[in-house]
Design a protein around this motif. Structure first.
Motif, PDB file in Angstrom:
ATOM      1  N   THR A 139      15.261  22.267  88.925  1.00  6.40           N
ATOM      2  CA  THR A 139      16.224  21.362  88.419  1.00  6.40           C
ATOM      3  C   THR A 139      16.430  21.085  87.009  1.00  6.40           C
ATOM      4  O   THR A 139      15.435  20.990  86.494  1.00  6.40           O
ATOM      5  N   VAL A 140      17.633  21.118  86.750  1.00  8.36           N
ATOM      6  CA  VAL A 140      17.933  21.233  85.295  1.00  8.36           C
ATOM      7  C   VAL A 140      17.702  19.863  84.565  1.00  8.36           C
ATOM      8  O   VAL A 140      16.777  19.864  83.672  1.00  8.36           O
ATOM      9  N   THR A 141      18.263  18.759  84.877  1.00  5.03           N
ATOM     10  CA  THR A 141      18.069  17.571  84.124  1.00  5.03           C
ATOM     11  C   THR A 141      16.512  16.959  84.637  1.00  5.03           C
ATOM     12  O   THR A 141      16.096  16.338  83.694  1.00  5.03           O
TER      13      THR A 141
ATOM     14  N   LYS B 188      28.199  20.867  76.513  1.00  9.95           N
ATOM     15  CA  LYS B 188      27.930  19.469  76.749  1.00  9.95           C
ATOM     16  C   LYS B 188      26.579  19.278  77.295  1.00  9.95           C
ATOM     17  O   LYS B 188      25.871  18.337  77.277  1.00  9.95           O
ATOM     18  N   ASN B 189      26.216  20.077  78.232  1.00 10.55           N
ATOM     19  CA  ASN B 189      24.925  20.061  79.029  1.00 10.55           C
ATOM     20  C   ASN B 189      23.620  20.273  78.253  1.00 10.55           C
ATOM     21  O   ASN B 189      22.376  20.156  78.669  1.00 10.55           O
TER      22      ASN B 189
ATOM     23  N   ARG C 127      34.681  20.602  86.965  1.00 13.76           N
ATOM     24  CA  ARG C 127      34.981  22.195  86.980  1.00 13.76           C
ATOM     25  C   ARG C 127      36.011  22.525  87.824  1.00 13.76           C
ATOM     26  O   ARG C 127      36.991  23.528  87.610  1.00 13.76           O
TER      27      ARG C 127
ATOM     28  N   ILE D   6      24.113  25.494  95.576  1.00 10.57           N
ATOM     29  CA  ILE D   6      23.443  24.365  94.654  1.00 10.57           C
ATOM     30  C   ILE D   6      23.990  22.846  95.064  1.00 10.57           C
ATOM     31  O   ILE D   6      23.281  22.124  95.303  1.00 10.57           O
ATOM     32  N   TRP D   7      25.282  22.720  95.266  1.00 14.37           N
ATOM     33  CA  TRP D   7      25.551  21.431  95.639  1.00 14.37           C
ATOM     34  C   TRP D   7      26.297  21.379  97.026  1.00 14.37           C
ATOM     35  O   TRP D   7      27.300  22.524  97.420  1.00 14.37           O
TER      36      TRP D   7
ATOM     37  N   ASP E  78      28.749  25.920  88.061  1.00 14.10           N
ATOM     38  CA  ASP E  78      29.684  25.146  87.327  1.00 14.10           C
ATOM     39  C   ASP E  78      30.831  26.091  86.796  1.00 14.10           C
ATOM     40  O   ASP E  78      31.862  25.694  86.355  1.00 14.10           O
TER      41      ASP E  78
ATOM     42  N   ARG F 235      22.967  14.287  95.017  1.00 17.72           N
ATOM     43  CA  ARG F 235      22.620  14.411  93.819  1.00 17.72           C
ATOM     44  C   ARG F 235      21.118  13.354  93.668  1.00 17.72           C
ATOM     45  O   ARG F 235      21.404  12.490  92.802  1.00 17.72           O
ATOM     46  N   PRO F 236      20.362  13.516  94.515  1.00  9.29           N
ATOM     47  CA  PRO F 236      19.034  12.689  94.425  1.00  9.29           C
ATOM     48  C   PRO F 236      18.279  13.119  92.989  1.00  9.29           C
ATOM     49  O   PRO F 236      18.677  14.195  92.319  1.00  9.29           O
ATOM     50  N   VAL F 237      17.446  12.011  92.452  1.00  5.47           N
ATOM     51  CA  VAL F 237      16.610  12.329  91.162  1.00  5.47           C
ATOM     52  C   VAL F 237      15.254  12.072  91.634  1.00  5.47           C
ATOM     53  O   VAL F 237      14.479  12.038  90.921  1.00  5.47           O
ATOM     54  N   ASP F 238      14.772  12.352  93.045  1.00  6.52           N
ATOM     55  CA  ASP F 238      13.488  11.988  93.463  1.00  6.52           C
ATOM     56  C   ASP F 238      12.464  13.068  92.524  1.00  6.52           C
ATOM     57  O   ASP F 238      11.320  12.675  92.277  1.00  6.52           O
ATOM     58  N   LEU F 239      12.804  14.217  92.134  1.00  8.57           N
ATOM     59  CA  LEU F 239      12.047  15.234  91.376  1.00  8.57           C
ATOM     60  C   LEU F 239      11.770  14.658  90.239  1.00  8.57           C
ATOM     61  O   LEU F 239      10.673  14.891  89.405  1.00  8.57           O
TER      62      LEU F 239
HETATM   63  N1  EPU Z   1      17.843  17.983  93.301  1.00 11.61           N
HETATM   64  C1  EPU Z   1      16.755  17.345  94.146  1.00 11.61           C
HETATM   65  N2  EPU Z   1      16.182  16.123  93.542  1.00 11.61           N
HETATM   66  C2  EPU Z   1      16.027  16.142  92.177  1.00 11.61           C
HETATM   67  C3  EPU Z   1      17.111  17.043  91.379  1.00 11.61           C
HETATM   68  C4  EPU Z   1      17.689  17.765  92.093  1.00 11.61           C
HETATM   69  O1  EPU Z   1      16.947  17.549  95.242  1.00 11.61           O
HETATM   70  O2  EPU Z   1      15.563  15.180  91.939  1.00 11.61           O
HETATM   71  C5  EPU Z   1      18.576  19.009  93.829  1.00 11.61           C
HETATM   72  C6  EPU Z   1      20.019  18.616  93.663  1.00 11.61           C
HETATM   73  O3  EPU Z   1      20.582  18.053  94.754  1.00 11.61           O
HETATM   74  C7  EPU Z   1      20.686  20.089  93.643  1.00 11.61           C
HETATM   75  C8  EPU Z   1      19.718  20.995  92.904  1.00 11.61           C
HETATM   76  O4  EPU Z   1      18.420  20.443  92.921  1.00 11.61           O
HETATM   77  O5  EPU Z   1      20.719  20.671  94.948  1.00 11.61           O
HETATM   78  C9  EPU Z   1      20.001  21.306  91.600  1.00 11.61           C
HETATM   79  O6  EPU Z   1      20.144  20.145  90.722  1.00 11.61           O
HETATM   80  P1  EPU Z   1      19.949  19.966  89.187  1.00 11.61           P
HETATM   81  O7  EPU Z   1      19.047  18.954  88.980  1.00 11.61           O
HETATM   82  O8  EPU Z   1      19.544  21.330  88.769  1.00 11.61           O
HETATM   83  O9  EPU Z   1      21.218  19.495  88.788  1.00 11.61           O
HETATM   84  P2  EPU Z   1      21.515  18.424  87.623  1.00 11.61           P
HETATM   85  O10 EPU Z   1      20.505  18.527  86.429  1.00 11.61           O
HETATM   86  O11 EPU Z   1      21.793  16.944  88.150  1.00 11.61           O
HETATM   87  C10 EPU Z   1      22.675  19.954  85.958  1.00 11.61           C
HETATM   88  C11 EPU Z   1      24.339  20.088  85.160  1.00 11.61           C
HETATM   89  C12 EPU Z   1      25.428  20.338  86.375  1.00 11.61           C
HETATM   90  C13 EPU Z   1      24.920  21.508  86.863  1.00 11.61           C
HETATM   91  C14 EPU Z   1      23.471  21.632  87.538  1.00 11.61           C
HETATM   92  C15 EPU Z   1      23.249  22.875  88.328  1.00 11.61           C
HETATM   93  C16 EPU Z   1      23.782  18.666  83.468  1.00 11.61           C
HETATM   94  C17 EPU Z   1      24.073  17.401  82.742  1.00 11.61           C
HETATM   95  N3  EPU Z   1      24.323  18.772  84.526  1.00 11.61           N
HETATM   96  O12 EPU Z   1      22.754  18.904  87.112  1.00 11.61           O
HETATM   97  O13 EPU Z   1      26.737  20.127  85.623  1.00 11.61           O
HETATM   98  O14 EPU Z   1      26.032  21.503  88.055  1.00 11.61           O
HETATM   99  O15 EPU Z   1      22.564  21.184  86.773  1.00 11.61           O
HETATM  100  O16 EPU Z   1      23.471  23.798  87.171  1.00 11.61           O
HETATM  101  O17 EPU Z   1      23.081  19.266  82.921  1.00 11.61           O
HETATM  102  C18 EPU Z   1      28.673  20.184  85.211  1.00 11.61           C
HETATM  103  O18 EPU Z   1      28.445  20.209  83.997  1.00 11.61           O
HETATM  104  O19 EPU Z   1      30.110  20.035  85.647  1.00 11.61           O
HETATM  105  C19 EPU Z   1      27.458  20.066  86.258  1.00 11.61           C
HETATM  106  C20 EPU Z   1      27.867  19.265  87.337  1.00 11.61           C
END
Ligand code: EPU
Length: 422
Positions: free
Chosen positions: A165-167, A22-23, A374, A330-331, A308, A123-127
């Protein structure tokens, strides 16, 4: 709302075909916005999250053809109608933010609803946003929407992520493919899903090097073409079934087209618990020991133990001999399933972001409620290992990210039945 009835106590035995990840599929689907040629994807899983992103892409004007049984999806963004990702669609799935980078890169503007928090954290997206600014986009927040503009196109630059950050990495990677000049992403996420996206982008004509390393270099190109790409198998689904085999003291063979990406970061934990692991050409078999050994887990970005798989690992460790410590790094809110495990007889206490799991000889079936995707499978694992009946409520969480769960489990001897909402 559908529920899942589970009669516990049957060791799982058999073969589980692992679906596409999925991811990996989600960012790769969003990558179709970078080109006007068709993107042909194979091994796309049937999941509500995939359908949610497809709906959003279609709202933007993407046309699609889906061959369901073959798991094939073709996407074409040749006639995009708008660059607005509405709140109603984004709020259903946070990964919708993945359309932001491609839209600004190819169309010079985008208006994407700011995703809210969710059950597992803020789950911020600031980055993601700071990274796009580094590439020259101007951003503002209007009525809950991120408005991004780069009328003259994005310009390459260096983006250093303070946390992985993954996404965020994926959004920037896609945006940078069409930026003028070279972009360097420092502290890029190492997850195999990021690599799969980069592989697909390169097949579309992008020039990305450093795949699988924390430094990605992207030499911008003026246009991308279409491509054909096969999504990697879902390592989280594989890990989930491996843990289900452990909890029920069974043995499952996980079958997939690319074994290299299965189980890499959870192998040490499985081995510490006493699993026997054998690998063949197209499958890995995980067999449980008679007695499960306790072990400590800390969730970390790849190649660390995945967040996850934290709930699923906790379900197994609640039946191990001895005490285990689980740290979630992570969360900030991903322990909501503990209260449900405790209702089934688990002995778990929480101290901030650390859980202490004292193994018990057995769990008892109970009505329980899924709190996130999960956690749903964590509770299914507990239910499969427990004595008696478990009824899992709020099954819609499960359908977001696990394909054909009842079918796969039943084929391995589990007594599970979906009870449809009347
Ligand atoms: N973070 C920030 N700012 C940002 C982005 C992230 O502070 O702009 C912090 C988050 O708050 C968190 C950490 O960075 O503490 C990691 O977050 P990340 O951005 O890596 O998570 P994500 O990209 O939103 C993806 C998966 C999640 C998985 C996480 C960690 C996808 C679509 N989602 O989320 O998958 O838990 O990486 O591996 O790829 C799931 O499939 O159940 C799921 C939640």
């Amino acid at each position: 709302m559908d529920r899942l009835r589970i009669q516990g106590g049957v060791p799982l035995k058999g073969v589980v075909p692992i679906s596409g990840a999925k991811n990996a599929a989600l960012p790769i689907m969003a990558a179709c916005l970078l080109t006007d040629a068709p993107l042909r994807l194979e091994n796309v899983p049937h999941l509500t999250d995939i359908r949610a992103l497809l709906r959003l892409l279609e709202t933007l004007g993407v046309t699609s053809t889906m061959d369901g049984p073959a798991h094939r999806l073709t996407l074409s963004a040749h006639a995009l109608q708008q660059v607005l990702a509405p709140y109603d669609l984004v709020r259903k799935m946070r990964a919708s933010i993945l359309v932001l980078g491609p839209l600004v890169a190819r169309h010079g503007k985008a208006k994407v609803s700011l995703p809210g928090g969710c059950a597992i954290g803020v789950r911020p997206v600031d980055l993601h946003l700071r990274g796009l600014e580094m590439l020259g986009a101007s951003l503002s927040l209007e009525d809950g929407y991120i408005c991004a503009e780069a009328p003259k196109g994005l310009v390459g630059g260096t983006v250093t992520f303070p946390v992985t950050t993954v996404t965020g990495t994926e959004n920037l990677l896609m945006a940078a493919t069409l930026a003028r000049g070279t972009t360097t992403i420092v502290n890029a996420a190492l997850e195999p899903e990021v690599r799969d996206l980069a592989t697909c982008l390169n097949a579309m004509g992008a020039r990305i090097t450093g795949l699988g390393t924390p430094t990605l270099t992207i030499e911008g190109v003026s246009a991308l073409s279409g491509a054909k790409h096969t999504i990697i198998p879902d390592r989280i689904e594989a890990g989930t079934y491996a843990l289900a085999a452990m909890a029920t003291r069974g043995a499952l063979t996980l079958k997939a087209h690319a074994l290299g990406t299965l189980l890499p970061s959870e192998l040490p934990m499985l081995i510490q618990m006493g699993a026997q692991i054998t690998q063949e050409e197209e499958s890995i078999t995980v067999s449980a020991p008679e007695t499960l050994s306790a072990c400590d887990i800390t969730t970390e970005p790849f190649p660390g133990y995945p967040t996850d798989l934290q709930a699923q690992g906790m379900a197994v460790l609640s039946l191990a001999q001895g005490s285990s410590i689980i740290r979630e790094t992570i969360w900030e809110n991903r322990f909501m399933h503990i209260a449900e495990f405790v209702r089934m007889g688990a002995d778990i206490s929480v101290h901030g972001l650390t859980a202490v799991v004292r193994g018990v000889p057995c769990l008892q079936g109970a009505p329980v409620m899924a709190t996130d995707l999960r956690a749903s499978f964590g509770l299914i694992i507990a239910g499969l290992a427990a004595q008696g009946e478990t009824m899992l409520h709020r099954l819609y969480h499960l359908d977001r990210g696990y394909e054909a769960t009842e079918k796969k489990l039943s084929a391995c001897g589990a007594c599970v039945e979906r009870v449809r909402a009347s």
